[in-house]
Scaffold this active site. Structure first.
Site, PDB file in Angstrom:
ATOM      1  N   GLY A  43       0.833  -1.213   0.000  1.00  0.00           N
ATOM      2  CA  GLY A  43       0.000   0.000   0.000  1.00  0.00           C
ATOM      3  C   GLY A  43       0.861   1.254   0.000  1.00  0.00           C
ATOM      4  O   GLY A  43       0.466   2.301   0.514  1.00  0.00           O
TER       5      GLY A  43
ATOM      6  N   GLY B  89      14.837   5.839  -4.888  1.00  0.00           N
ATOM      7  CA  GLY B  89      15.806   4.844  -5.349  1.00  0.00           C
ATOM      8  C   GLY B  89      15.427   3.440  -4.903  1.00  0.00           C
ATOM      9  O   GLY B  89      16.289   2.586  -4.673  1.00  0.00           O
TER      10      GLY B  89
ATOM     11  N   VAL C 215       4.119  -3.605  -8.835  1.00  0.00           N
ATOM     12  CA  VAL C 215       2.698  -3.265  -8.985  1.00  0.00           C
ATOM     13  C   VAL C 215       1.943  -4.586  -8.961  1.00  0.00           C
ATOM     14  O   VAL C 215       2.115  -5.428  -9.843  1.00  0.00           O
ATOM     15  CB  VAL C 215       2.446  -2.509 -10.308  1.00  0.00           C
ATOM     16  CG1 VAL C 215       0.956  -2.220 -10.479  1.00  0.00           C
ATOM     17  CG2 VAL C 215       3.250  -1.213 -10.343  1.00  0.00           C
TER      18      VAL C 215
ATOM     19  N   ASN D 226       0.330  -2.939   5.037  1.00  0.00           N
ATOM     20  CA  ASN D 226      -0.350  -1.638   5.158  1.00  0.00           C
ATOM     21  C   ASN D 226      -1.453  -1.436   4.133  1.00  0.00           C
ATOM     22  O   ASN D 226      -2.322  -0.580   4.320  1.00  0.00           O
ATOM     23  CB  ASN D 226       0.724  -0.535   5.017  1.00  0.00           C
ATOM     24  CG  ASN D 226       0.137   0.835   4.853  1.00  0.00           C
ATOM     25  OD1 ASN D 226      -0.432   1.391   5.792  1.00  0.00           O
ATOM     26  ND2 ASN D 226       0.241   1.391   3.646  1.00  0.00           N
TER      27      ASN D 226
ATOM     28  N   SER E  67      -3.246  -2.197  11.710  1.00  0.00           N
ATOM     29  CA  SER E  67      -4.609  -2.394  12.197  1.00  0.00           C
ATOM     30  C   SER E  67      -5.276  -1.022  12.265  1.00  0.00           C
ATOM     31  O   SER E  67      -4.963  -0.122  11.478  1.00  0.00           O
ATOM     32  CB  SER E  67      -4.575  -3.102  13.562  1.00  0.00           C
ATOM     33  OG  SER E  67      -5.871  -3.306  14.043  1.00  0.00           O
TER      34      SER E  67
ATOM     35  N   ASN F 291     -16.600   0.148  15.197  1.00  0.00           N
ATOM     36  CA  ASN F 291     -16.976   1.457  14.654  1.00  0.00           C
ATOM     37  C   ASN F 291     -18.323   1.331  13.958  1.00  0.00           C
ATOM     38  O   ASN F 291     -18.512   0.419  13.146  1.00  0.00           O
ATOM     39  CB  ASN F 291     -15.950   1.911  13.604  1.00  0.00           C
ATOM     40  CG  ASN F 291     -15.065   3.018  14.109  1.00  0.00           C
ATOM     41  OD1 ASN F 291     -15.119   3.396  15.267  1.00  0.00           O
ATOM     42  ND2 ASN F 291     -14.213   3.527  13.229  1.00  0.00           N
TER      43      ASN F 291
ATOM     44  N   TYR G 215     -14.782  -3.435   8.057  1.00  0.00           N
ATOM     45  CA  TYR G 215     -13.433  -2.889   8.310  1.00  0.00           C
ATOM     46  C   TYR G 215     -12.968  -3.248   9.726  1.00  0.00           C
ATOM     47  O   TYR G 215     -11.830  -3.688   9.928  1.00  0.00           O
ATOM     48  CB  TYR G 215     -13.501  -1.375   8.110  1.00  0.00           C
ATOM     49  CG  TYR G 215     -12.186  -0.638   8.204  1.00  0.00           C
ATOM     50  CD1 TYR G 215     -11.273  -0.663   7.149  1.00  0.00           C
ATOM     51  CD2 TYR G 215     -11.869   0.114   9.335  1.00  0.00           C
ATOM     52  CE1 TYR G 215     -10.077   0.040   7.232  1.00  0.00           C
ATOM     53  CE2 TYR G 215     -10.684   0.821   9.420  1.00  0.00           C
ATOM     54  CZ  TYR G 215      -9.790   0.779   8.356  1.00  0.00           C
ATOM     55  OH  TYR G 215      -8.605   1.482   8.437  1.00  0.00           O
TER      56      TYR G 215
ATOM     57  N   LYS H 150      -9.707  -5.491  10.774  1.00  0.00           N
ATOM     58  CA  LYS H 150      -8.601  -4.937  11.563  1.00  0.00           C
ATOM     59  C   LYS H 150      -8.444  -5.676  12.890  1.00  0.00           C
ATOM     60  O   LYS H 150      -7.330  -5.802  13.410  1.00  0.00           O
ATOM     61  CB  LYS H 150      -8.819  -3.437  11.783  1.00  0.00           C
ATOM     62  CG  LYS H 150      -8.778  -2.616  10.482  1.00  0.00           C
ATOM     63  CD  LYS H 150      -7.451  -2.743   9.759  1.00  0.00           C
ATOM     64  CE  LYS H 150      -7.330  -1.825   8.563  1.00  0.00           C
ATOM     65  NZ  LYS H 150      -6.027  -1.955   7.873  1.00  0.00           N
TER      66      LYS H 150
HETATM   67  N1  LIG Z   1      -6.048   7.014   7.162  1.00  0.00           N
HETATM   68  C1  LIG Z   1      -6.557   6.624   8.309  1.00  0.00           C
HETATM   69  O1  LIG Z   1      -7.238   7.374   9.007  1.00  0.00           O
HETATM   70  C2  LIG Z   1      -6.280   5.230   8.816  1.00  0.00           C
HETATM   71  C3  LIG Z   1      -6.606   4.927  10.155  1.00  0.00           C
HETATM   72  C4  LIG Z   1      -6.360   3.658  10.645  1.00  0.00           C
HETATM   73  C5  LIG Z   1      -5.801   2.693   9.830  1.00  0.00           C
HETATM   74  N2  LIG Z   1      -5.494   2.989   8.538  1.00  0.00           N
HETATM   75  C6  LIG Z   1      -4.944   1.926   7.714  1.00  0.00           C
HETATM   76  O2  LIG Z   1      -3.668   2.313   7.223  1.00  0.00           O
HETATM   77  C7  LIG Z   1      -3.453   1.715   5.947  1.00  0.00           C
HETATM   78  C8  LIG Z   1      -3.035   2.773   4.932  1.00  0.00           C
HETATM   79  O3  LIG Z   1      -4.108   3.695   4.812  1.00  0.00           O
HETATM   80  P1  LIG Z   1      -3.995   5.096   4.046  1.00  0.00           P
HETATM   81  O4  LIG Z   1      -4.751   6.055   4.851  1.00  0.00           O
HETATM   82  O5  LIG Z   1      -2.589   5.379   3.652  1.00  0.00           O
HETATM   83  O6  LIG Z   1      -4.896   4.738   2.787  1.00  0.00           O
HETATM   84  P2  LIG Z   1      -4.655   4.981   1.241  1.00  0.00           P
HETATM   85  O7  LIG Z   1      -5.945   4.698   0.581  1.00  0.00           O
HETATM   86  O8  LIG Z   1      -3.976   6.292   1.008  1.00  0.00           O
HETATM   87  O9  LIG Z   1      -3.598   3.820   0.901  1.00  0.00           O
HETATM   88  C9  LIG Z   1      -3.947   2.458   0.827  1.00  0.00           C
HETATM   89  C10 LIG Z   1      -3.160   1.842  -0.320  1.00  0.00           C
HETATM   90  O10 LIG Z   1      -3.478   0.431  -0.401  1.00  0.00           O
HETATM   91  C11 LIG Z   1      -3.491   0.099  -1.775  1.00  0.00           C
HETATM   92  N3  LIG Z   1      -4.279  -1.114  -2.043  1.00  0.00           N
HETATM   93  C12 LIG Z   1      -5.628  -1.253  -1.916  1.00  0.00           C
HETATM   94  N4  LIG Z   1      -6.002  -2.465  -2.354  1.00  0.00           N
HETATM   95  C13 LIG Z   1      -4.874  -3.118  -2.746  1.00  0.00           C
HETATM   96  C14 LIG Z   1      -4.626  -4.417  -3.306  1.00  0.00           C
HETATM   97  N5  LIG Z   1      -5.623  -5.275  -3.564  1.00  0.00           N
HETATM   98  N6  LIG Z   1      -3.336  -4.758  -3.583  1.00  0.00           N
HETATM   99  C15 LIG Z   1      -2.324  -3.871  -3.364  1.00  0.00           C
HETATM  100  N7  LIG Z   1      -2.509  -2.631  -2.847  1.00  0.00           N
HETATM  101  C16 LIG Z   1      -3.772  -2.269  -2.551  1.00  0.00           C
HETATM  102  C17 LIG Z   1      -4.150   1.310  -2.445  1.00  0.00           C
HETATM  103  O11 LIG Z   1      -3.897   1.343  -3.842  1.00  0.00           O
HETATM  104  C18 LIG Z   1      -3.544   2.461  -1.675  1.00  0.00           C
HETATM  105  O12 LIG Z   1      -2.385   2.991  -2.305  1.00  0.00           O
HETATM  106  C19 LIG Z   1      -4.742   0.962   5.586  1.00  0.00           C
HETATM  107  O13 LIG Z   1      -4.608  -0.408   5.921  1.00  0.00           O
HETATM  108  C20 LIG Z   1      -5.772   1.624   6.477  1.00  0.00           C
HETATM  109  O14 LIG Z   1      -6.851   0.771   6.755  1.00  0.00           O
HETATM  110  C21 LIG Z   1      -5.717   4.242   8.017  1.00  0.00           C
END
Ligand SMILES: NC(=O)c1ccc[n+]([C@@H]2O[C@H](COP(=O)([O-])OP(=O)(O)OC[C@H]3O[C@@H](n4cnc5c(N)ncnc54)[C@H](O)[C@@H]3O)[C@@H](O)[C@H]2O)c1
Length: 231
Positions: free
Chosen positions: A8, A45, A50, A76, A125, A132, A138, A142
């Site tokens: 991610g 670097g 993908v 992540n 997580s 929630n 979700y 988590k």
């Molecule tokens: N932003 C928040 O408030 C928050 C809070 C708690 C937990 N999180 C967790 O943190 C992590 C990152 O979140 P974020 O806010 O950076 O979200 P984001 O949407 O910016 O990033 C998530 C990334 O995961 C990638 N992804 C989704 N499905 C995929 C797949 N099948 N294969 C490969 N990659 C895939 C997406 O392309 C994206 O780039 C997530 O697991 C999210 O649940 C986020």
């Protein structure tokens, strides 16, 4: 040099985590479904894969690229598909569980023989693992990651540590997609009085991945401005 894998990594949190792990001296392997991960990797670097981690071939591509010296894995990659639990379509449950939980489990187990002694897995997580409204899928995914990590921590000790980080709201595209009035109400419930920054979370991930955390395994660190203890 040891490899740190961040899934991610095209996202708001993953990109910042990658920077922190690079600063700690790791060679990076950045993974995302979004080809934008190649731009993130090029800027540092780093190598990029993908891949759709819900697909067996996506996991296999990461394992092949990882090589035999994996020091850090940050699970992540994640999505949300929110709705009231009773109105939620099965597809929304399955999609969220597939990437947030099942894909993380598959990738972690597939890397078993690739981890160096003293390696660290960090599962992303969420405070939502405590429950929630509107996020039954979700929250389940988590909470599942926490249970998986606590079990694996016992199984793989002392060779590999497994911990989780549980943020509340963090300022990334995931939360920027929420209606502003909903976001403001949620931020008002955070004792720290503000939304978290990607840096707040990335620093804790880097700590858990480091030698400084060598006596910490099977734990969940809430990085949520106190939201987990608020009513
Ligand atoms: N932003 C928040 O408030 C928050 C809070 C708690 C937990 N999180 C967790 O943190 C992590 C990152 O979140 P974020 O806010 O950076 O979200 P984001 O949407 O910016 O990033 C998530 C990334 O995961 C990638 N992804 C989704 N499905 C995929 C797949 N099948 N294969 C490969 N990659 C895939 C997406 O392309 C994206 O780039 C997530 O697991 C999210 O649940 C986020």
């Amino acid at each position: 040099m040891s490899t740190a894998i961040v899934t991610g990594a095209a996202g708001g949190l993953g990109g910042r985590m990658a920077e922190r792990l690079a600063e700690a001296g790791h060679e990076l392997l950045l993974v995302d479904l979004d080809p934008g991960v190649e731009v993130v990797a090029a800027a540092q670097g780093a190598r990029a894969v993908v891949a759709d981690l819900t697909k067996a071939e996506g996991v296999a591509a990461v394992v092949e690229a990882a090589g035999g010296e994996v020091a850090v894995l940050v699970n992540n990659a994640g999505i949300t598909r929110d709705a009231r639990a009773t109105k939620m379509e099965e597809g929304a449950f399955r999609a969220v569980i597939e990437i947030n939980l099942v894909a993380a489990i598959r990738l972690t187990l597939a890397l078993e023989d690739h981890f160096v002694d003293g390696a660290a897995v960090v599962n992303m997580s969420s405070r939502a693992s405590l429950g929630n409204f509107g996020q039954a899928n979700y929250s389940a995914s988590k909470a599942g990651l926490v249970g998986f990590g606590r079990s694996l921590a016992q199984h793989w000790a002392p060779r590999v540590r497994v911990n989780a980080v549980a943020p509340s709201l963090v300022d990334t595209p995931m939360t920027q997609a929420m209606p502003p009035e909903v976001l403001d109400k949620l931020i008002a419930k955070i004792p720290a009085g503000r939304i978290g920054s990607p840096d707040d979370v990335a620093g804790v991930v880097a700590f858990l991945a480091s030698e400084a955390a060598s006596y910490i395994t099977g734990q969940v660190i809430y990085v949520c401005g106190g939201r987990s203890v608020a009513p």
